[in-house]
Design a protein around this motif. Structure first.
Motif, PDB file in Angstrom:
ATOM      1  N   ALA A   1      48.817  46.075  37.751  1.00 23.99           N
ATOM      2  CA  ALA A   1      49.166  45.691  36.598  1.00 23.99           C
ATOM      3  C   ALA A   1      48.139  46.001  35.370  1.00 23.99           C
ATOM      4  O   ALA A   1      48.252  46.531  34.081  1.00 23.99           O
ATOM      5  CB  ALA A   1      50.012  44.603  36.214  1.00 23.99           C
ATOM      6  N   LYS A   2      46.978  45.342  35.488  1.00 21.77           N
ATOM      7  CA  LYS A   2      45.913  45.163  34.789  1.00 21.77           C
ATOM      8  C   LYS A   2      45.266  46.739  34.243  1.00 21.77           C
ATOM      9  O   LYS A   2      44.995  47.028  33.087  1.00 21.77           O
ATOM     10  CB  LYS A   2      44.626  44.351  35.066  1.00 21.77           C
ATOM     11  N   GLU A   3      45.085  47.278  35.364  1.00 18.59           N
ATOM     12  CA  GLU A   3      44.562  48.643  35.184  1.00 18.59           C
ATOM     13  C   GLU A   3      45.592  49.720  34.806  1.00 18.59           C
ATOM     14  O   GLU A   3      45.426  50.930  34.417  1.00 18.59           O
ATOM     15  CB  GLU A   3      43.791  49.009  36.578  1.00 18.59           C
ATOM     16  N   GLN A   4      46.952  49.396  34.896  1.00 20.38           N
ATOM     17  CA  GLN A   4      47.924  50.533  34.653  1.00 20.38           C
ATOM     18  C   GLN A   4      47.635  51.595  35.587  1.00 20.38           C
ATOM     19  O   GLN A   4      47.703  52.769  35.068  1.00 20.38           O
ATOM     20  CB  GLN A   4      48.258  50.798  33.338  1.00 20.38           C
ATOM     21  N   CYS A   5      47.616  51.239  36.906  1.00 19.82           N
ATOM     22  CA  CYS A   5      47.332  52.510  37.949  1.00 19.82           C
ATOM     23  C   CYS A   5      48.065  52.159  39.104  1.00 19.82           C
ATOM     24  O   CYS A   5      48.065  51.048  39.420  1.00 19.82           O
ATOM     25  CB  CYS A   5      46.094  53.031  37.880  1.00 19.82           C
ATOM     26  N   TYR A   6      47.708  53.088  40.298  1.00 19.40           N
ATOM     27  CA  TYR A   6      48.222  52.711  41.408  1.00 19.40           C
ATOM     28  C   TYR A   6      46.909  52.897  42.385  1.00 19.40           C
ATOM     29  O   TYR A   6      46.060  53.741  42.048  1.00 19.40           O
ATOM     30  CB  TYR A   6      49.427  54.030  42.046  1.00 19.40           C
ATOM     31  N   THR A   7      47.242  52.449  43.626  1.00 19.85           N
ATOM     32  CA  THR A   7      46.147  52.588  44.594  1.00 19.85           C
ATOM     33  C   THR A   7      47.312  53.127  45.856  1.00 19.85           C
ATOM     34  O   THR A   7      48.167  52.775  46.119  1.00 19.85           O
ATOM     35  CB  THR A   7      45.747  51.337  45.200  1.00 19.85           C
ATOM     36  N   TYR A   8      46.864  54.225  46.261  1.00 17.26           N
ATOM     37  CA  TYR A   8      47.387  54.932  47.436  1.00 17.26           C
ATOM     38  C   TYR A   8      46.544  54.122  48.750  1.00 17.26           C
ATOM     39  O   TYR A   8      45.664  54.316  49.190  1.00 17.26           O
ATOM     40  CB  TYR A   8      47.056  56.265  47.435  1.00 17.26           C
ATOM     41  N   PRO A   9      47.372  53.171  49.342  1.00 18.46           N
ATOM     42  CA  PRO A   9      46.825  52.427  50.621  1.00 18.46           C
ATOM     43  C   PRO A   9      46.149  53.337  51.755  1.00 18.46           C
ATOM     44  O   PRO A   9      45.143  52.586  52.340  1.00 18.46           O
ATOM     45  CB  PRO A   9      47.973  51.619  51.250  1.00 18.46           C
ATOM     46  N   GLN A  10      46.728  54.293  52.175  1.00 15.42           N
ATOM     47  CA  GLN A  10      45.896  54.884  53.138  1.00 15.42           C
ATOM     48  C   GLN A  10      44.575  55.383  52.633  1.00 15.42           C
ATOM     49  O   GLN A  10      43.643  55.566  53.546  1.00 15.42           O
ATOM     50  CB  GLN A  10      46.656  56.484  53.588  1.00 15.42           C
ATOM     51  N   ASN A  11      44.298  55.707  51.538  1.00 15.38           N
ATOM     52  CA  ASN A  11      42.715  56.049  50.866  1.00 15.38           C
ATOM     53  C   ASN A  11      42.079  54.765  51.020  1.00 15.38           C
ATOM     54  O   ASN A  11      40.805  54.813  51.300  1.00 15.38           O
ATOM     55  CB  ASN A  11      43.038  56.610  49.657  1.00 15.38           C
ATOM     56  N   ILE A  12      42.421  53.800  50.904  1.00 18.05           N
ATOM     57  CA  ILE A  12      41.699  52.536  50.804  1.00 18.05           C
ATOM     58  C   ILE A  12      41.103  52.552  52.374  1.00 18.05           C
ATOM     59  O   ILE A  12      39.894  52.061  52.520  1.00 18.05           O
ATOM     60  CB  ILE A  12      42.417  51.242  50.621  1.00 18.05           C
ATOM     61  N   MET A  13      41.673  52.667  53.454  1.00 23.46           N
ATOM     62  CA  MET A  13      41.212  52.525  54.870  1.00 23.46           C
ATOM     63  C   MET A  13      40.184  53.822  55.063  1.00 23.46           C
ATOM     64  O   MET A  13      39.173  53.203  55.777  1.00 23.46           O
ATOM     65  CB  MET A  13      42.244  52.486  55.721  1.00 23.46           C
ATOM     66  N   ARG A  14      40.309  54.776  54.553  1.00 18.37           N
ATOM     67  CA  ARG A  14      39.434  55.870  54.849  1.00 18.37           C
ATOM     68  C   ARG A  14      38.172  55.946  53.952  1.00 18.37           C
ATOM     69  O   ARG A  14      37.312  56.320  54.081  1.00 18.37           O
ATOM     70  CB  ARG A  14      40.205  57.210  54.908  1.00 18.37           C
ATOM     71  N   ASP A  15      38.565  55.924  52.543  1.00 19.90           N
ATOM     72  CA  ASP A  15      37.636  56.605  51.558  1.00 19.90           C
ATOM     73  C   ASP A  15      37.203  55.340  50.693  1.00 19.90           C
ATOM     74  O   ASP A  15      36.767  55.402  49.515  1.00 19.90           O
ATOM     75  CB  ASP A  15      38.064  57.741  50.943  1.00 19.90           C
ATOM     76  N   GLY A  16      37.879  54.149  50.636  1.00 19.85           N
ATOM     77  CA  GLY A  16      37.863  53.251  49.704  1.00 19.85           C
ATOM     78  C   GLY A  16      38.944  53.349  48.806  1.00 19.85           C
ATOM     79  O   GLY A  16      39.802  54.409  48.877  1.00 19.85           O
ATOM     80  N   PRO A  17      39.100  52.591  47.617  1.00 14.65           N
ATOM     81  CA  PRO A  17      40.287  52.729  46.839  1.00 14.65           C
ATOM     82  C   PRO A  17      40.257  53.857  46.064  1.00 14.65           C
ATOM     83  O   PRO A  17      39.178  54.124  45.624  1.00 14.65           O
ATOM     84  CB  PRO A  17      40.401  51.266  46.027  1.00 14.65           C
ATOM     85  N   PHE A  18      41.320  54.601  45.839  1.00 18.61           N
ATOM     86  CA  PHE A  18      41.612  55.918  44.986  1.00 18.61           C
ATOM     87  C   PHE A  18      42.586  55.471  43.986  1.00 18.61           C
ATOM     88  O   PHE A  18      43.850  55.292  44.393  1.00 18.61           O
ATOM     89  CB  PHE A  18      42.094  57.071  45.868  1.00 18.61           C
ATOM     90  N   LEU A  19      42.643  55.472  42.803  1.00 21.39           N
ATOM     91  CA  LEU A  19      43.555  55.067  41.807  1.00 21.39           C
ATOM     92  C   LEU A  19      43.821  56.218  41.304  1.00 21.39           C
ATOM     93  O   LEU A  19      43.303  57.313  41.037  1.00 21.39           O
ATOM     94  CB  LEU A  19      42.767  54.067  40.651  1.00 21.39           C
ATOM     95  N   TYR A  20      45.413  56.141  41.131  1.00 22.32           N
ATOM     96  CA  TYR A  20      46.098  57.184  40.668  1.00 22.32           C
ATOM     97  C   TYR A  20      46.751  56.756  39.358  1.00 22.32           C
ATOM     98  O   TYR A  20      47.468  55.662  39.156  1.00 22.32           O
ATOM     99  CB  TYR A  20      47.525  57.453  41.639  1.00 22.32           C
TER     100      TYR A  20
END
Length: 140
Positions: free
Chosen positions: A42-61
């Motif tokens: 909510a604060k950043e107004q963006c999404y995180t794709y959870p599969q990327n967190i495990m592999r590459d760290g958080p990737f924000l959409y």
């Protein structure tokens, strides 16, 4: 259904239901039938794709990227569902409370016994329905 027309607010494609709260949402890539969980920040107004967190760290959409997805809905907790249902029950009661008020006014203004009995019955029906609606979510 197209990606840009099925968001909760069609004027804000890419923005999920309850944008003021962090939470999980189900999105589907355009042309895909496989739903995917995305975490809304909510604060950043963006999404995180959870599969990327495990592999590459958080990737924000960003919201702009999310517009290409089809929105299926928020993932709600049991508490959130209970709160929403309680609010909906109160809106139902409010929607027909004017009928109860009219019945009470008519009862109070009645002059004959038959008329009073009729309006008392109408008022009793309203009160019973109101109470039943309010207690629909109560565990029995």
């Amino acid at each position: 259904m197209t990606p840009t027309t099925n968001w909760p607010n069609p004027e804000r494609p890419g923005v999920p239901m309850f944008p003021e709260r962090d939470g999980w949402h189900i999105l589907c890539g355009a042309g895909s039938e496989n739903p995917t969980l995305f975490w809304w920040h909510a604060k950043e107004q963006c999404y995180t794709y959870p599969q990327n967190i495990m592999r590459d760290g958080p990737f924000l959409y960003s919201v702009d990227v999310a517009r290409a997805y089809i929105y299926h809905g928020a993932v709600l907790t049991p508490t959130q569902i209970s709160e929403m249902m309680a609010g909906e029950r109160e809106r139902c009661v409010a929607a027909f409370s004017a009928h109860g008020e009219r019945a009470e006014l008519a009862y109070n203004g009645s002059t004959g016994d038959e008329e009073k009995q009729y309006w008392r019955g109408a008022l009793n029906t309203f009160e019973e329905c109101r109470d039943e609606i309010r207690h629909l979510g109560d565990p029995s």
